[in-house]
Design an enzyme around this catalytic site. Structure first.
Site, PDB file in Angstrom:
ATOM      1  N   HIS A  73      52.385  39.582  34.140  1.00 19.98           N
ATOM      2  CA  HIS A  73      53.429  38.651  34.579  1.00 19.98           C
ATOM      3  C   HIS A  73      54.764  39.078  33.983  1.00 19.98           C
ATOM      4  O   HIS A  73      54.824  39.909  33.070  1.00 19.98           O
ATOM      5  CB  HIS A  73      53.061  37.219  34.166  1.00 19.98           C
ATOM      6  CG  HIS A  73      51.975  36.604  35.008  1.00 19.98           C
ATOM      7  ND1 HIS A  73      52.130  35.441  35.699  1.00 19.98           N
ATOM      8  CD2 HIS A  73      50.708  37.033  35.267  1.00 19.98           C
ATOM      9  CE1 HIS A  73      51.012  35.158  36.356  1.00 19.98           C
ATOM     10  NE2 HIS A  73      50.121  36.100  36.102  1.00 19.98           N
ATOM     11  N   HIS A  88      54.052  36.871  38.779  1.00 19.81           N
ATOM     12  CA  HIS A  88      53.556  38.251  38.658  1.00 19.81           C
ATOM     13  C   HIS A  88      54.741  39.208  38.581  1.00 19.81           C
ATOM     14  O   HIS A  88      55.736  39.021  39.277  1.00 19.81           O
ATOM     15  CB  HIS A  88      52.707  38.631  39.880  1.00 19.81           C
ATOM     16  CG  HIS A  88      51.472  37.790  40.037  1.00 19.81           C
ATOM     17  ND1 HIS A  88      50.542  38.030  41.014  1.00 19.81           N
ATOM     18  CD2 HIS A  88      51.016  36.734  39.323  1.00 19.81           C
ATOM     19  CE1 HIS A  88      49.558  37.144  40.897  1.00 19.81           C
ATOM     20  NE2 HIS A  88      49.834  36.342  39.883  1.00 19.81           N
ATOM     21  N   HIS A  96      51.821  39.714  47.132  1.00 23.00           N
ATOM     22  CA  HIS A  96      50.679  39.879  46.246  1.00 23.00           C
ATOM     23  C   HIS A  96      49.572  40.650  46.978  1.00 23.00           C
ATOM     24  O   HIS A  96      49.364  40.481  48.179  1.00 23.00           O
ATOM     25  CB  HIS A  96      50.157  38.516  45.808  1.00 23.00           C
ATOM     26  CG  HIS A  96      48.940  38.601  44.946  1.00 23.00           C
ATOM     27  ND1 HIS A  96      48.996  39.017  43.640  1.00 23.00           N
ATOM     28  CD2 HIS A  96      47.628  38.382  45.228  1.00 23.00           C
ATOM     29  CE1 HIS A  96      47.758  39.024  43.145  1.00 23.00           C
ATOM     30  NE2 HIS A  96      46.922  38.644  44.078  1.00 23.00           N
ATOM     31  N   HIS A 106      52.391  43.718  44.061  1.00 23.98           N
ATOM     32  CA  HIS A 106      53.154  43.465  42.840  1.00 23.98           C
ATOM     33  C   HIS A 106      52.764  44.553  41.839  1.00 23.98           C
ATOM     34  O   HIS A 106      51.577  44.906  41.759  1.00 23.98           O
ATOM     35  CB  HIS A 106      52.787  42.105  42.231  1.00 23.98           C
ATOM     36  CG  HIS A 106      53.092  40.933  43.133  1.00 23.98           C
ATOM     37  ND1 HIS A 106      52.421  39.743  43.019  1.00 23.98           N
ATOM     38  CD2 HIS A 106      53.994  40.797  44.132  1.00 23.98           C
ATOM     39  CE1 HIS A 106      52.916  38.895  43.920  1.00 23.98           C
ATOM     40  NE2 HIS A 106      53.869  39.513  44.612  1.00 23.98           N
ATOM     41  N   ASP A 109      49.803  43.535  39.766  1.00 21.84           N
ATOM     42  CA  ASP A 109      48.523  43.143  40.386  1.00 21.84           C
ATOM     43  C   ASP A 109      47.375  44.033  39.924  1.00 21.84           C
ATOM     44  O   ASP A 109      47.107  45.087  40.525  1.00 21.84           O
ATOM     45  CB  ASP A 109      48.633  43.202  41.917  1.00 21.84           C
ATOM     46  CG  ASP A 109      49.473  42.057  42.475  1.00 21.84           C
ATOM     47  OD1 ASP A 109      49.727  41.095  41.735  1.00 21.84           O
ATOM     48  OD2 ASP A 109      49.848  42.152  43.660  1.00 21.84           O
ATOM     49  N   HIS A 148      43.225  34.337  34.440  1.00 18.49           N
ATOM     50  CA  HIS A 148      43.176  33.117  35.236  1.00 18.49           C
ATOM     51  C   HIS A 148      41.783  32.499  35.296  1.00 18.49           C
ATOM     52  O   HIS A 148      40.781  33.161  35.041  1.00 18.49           O
ATOM     53  CB  HIS A 148      43.665  33.400  36.652  1.00 18.49           C
ATOM     54  CG  HIS A 148      45.131  33.669  36.727  1.00 18.49           C
ATOM     55  ND1 HIS A 148      46.063  32.675  36.930  1.00 18.49           N
ATOM     56  CD2 HIS A 148      45.839  34.817  36.577  1.00 18.49           C
ATOM     57  CE1 HIS A 148      47.272  33.207  36.928  1.00 18.49           C
ATOM     58  NE2 HIS A 148      47.176  34.512  36.711  1.00 18.49           N
ATOM     59  N   ARG A 171      46.122  29.157  34.352  1.00 15.14           N
ATOM     60  CA  ARG A 171      46.296  30.246  33.378  1.00 15.14           C
ATOM     61  C   ARG A 171      45.484  29.916  32.124  1.00 15.14           C
ATOM     62  O   ARG A 171      45.821  29.001  31.383  1.00 15.14           O
ATOM     63  CB  ARG A 171      47.777  30.402  33.046  1.00 15.14           C
ATOM     64  CG  ARG A 171      48.582  30.692  34.302  1.00 15.14           C
ATOM     65  CD  ARG A 171      50.065  30.837  34.063  1.00 15.14           C
ATOM     66  NE  ARG A 171      50.721  31.138  35.337  1.00 15.14           N
ATOM     67  CZ  ARG A 171      51.921  31.656  35.474  1.00 15.14           C
ATOM     68  NH1 ARG A 171      52.648  31.942  34.402  1.00 15.14           N
ATOM     69  NH2 ARG A 171      52.423  31.904  36.664  1.00 15.14           N
TER      70      ARG A 171
HETATM   71 CU   LIG Z   1      48.454  35.972  37.028  1.00 18.98          CU
HETATM   72 ZN   LIG Z   2      50.525  39.438  42.385  1.00 15.90          ZN
END
Ligand SMILES: [Cu+2]
Ligand SMILES: [Zn+2]
Ligand SMILES: *[C@@H]1O[C@H](CO)[C@@H](O)[C@H](O)[C@H]1NC(C)=O
Length: 180
Positions: A73, A88, A96, A106, A109, A148, A171
């Site tokens: 992030h 992200h 994403h 991203h 990712d 997550h 999170r």
């Molecule tokens: Cu995340």
């Molecule tokens: Zn992402």
């Protein structure tokens, strides 16, 4: 002759050490603000000198068995139950997606990690897109990693949220990527 021998020895002994120093190393010590530190773990990151490959290894404990979204992030801050880590890491304004969709993803990712029946995830992530040096715009140093609650659908969920977060849910824990 002696000089050549000495040079040869120098190269033999010095080369591996120099290469080792040029691998960029970092760590990330997870912090779980919501569950009294049920989720724990320390990650090691290493960018290889030759190949640019970044390896993320380590163990994360205290997870529900199964898949959990795992991303870099934007910020390496933990406040408000990791929400201060922001979205992200996405410097190129992409949707994403999954790790193998690079560069159309991203930068952060990294997909999913898998926790076994004991709630332990053994990480061995290899990524050629993220960087820890040279290409600053791709650098994850100082940024956050978030683990997550739910699986990341890798942008294939068929809804708007899938193209932003992969529907990976709450999170659970976060950390800041720091060099040694
Ligand atoms: Cu995340
Ligand atoms: Zn992402
Ligand atoms: C953080 O999570 C805890 C436990 O779910 C909750 O009680 C608390 O209100 C949350 N704090 C913030 C700032 O969202």
């Amino acid at each position: 002759m002696n000089l050549i021998l000495a040079l040869g020895l120098f190269v033999l002994t010095a080369t591996p050490i120099v290469q080792g120093q040029r691998d960029t190393r970092a760590y990330c010590q997870l912090y779980d603000p919501t569950n009294r530190n049920r989720v724990q773990g320390r990650l090691t990151l290493r960018q290889q000198y030759n190949t640019q490959l970044v390896q993320i290894t380590g163990r994360i404990y205290g997870l529900r068995p199964g898949l959990h979204g795992f991303h870099v992030h934007e910020r390496g801050t933990f406040g408000r139950n990791c929400s201060n880590a922001g979205p992200h890491f996405n410097p190129f304004n992409q949707n994403h997606a999954g790790p193998s969709d690079a560069p159309r993803r991203h930068v952060g990712d990294l997909g999913n990690i898998y926790a076994n029946n004991w709630g332990v995830a053994n990480l061995a992530i290899y990524d050629y897109f993220i960087r820890m040096r040279e290409r600053r715009e791709l650098s994850i140093l100082g940024r956050g990693i978030v683990v997550h609650a739910d699986p990341d659908d890798l942008g294939r969920g068929g809804n708007d949220e899938s193209l932003k977060t992969g529907n990976a849910g709450a999170r659970l824990a976060c950390c800041q990527i720091r060099t040694f």
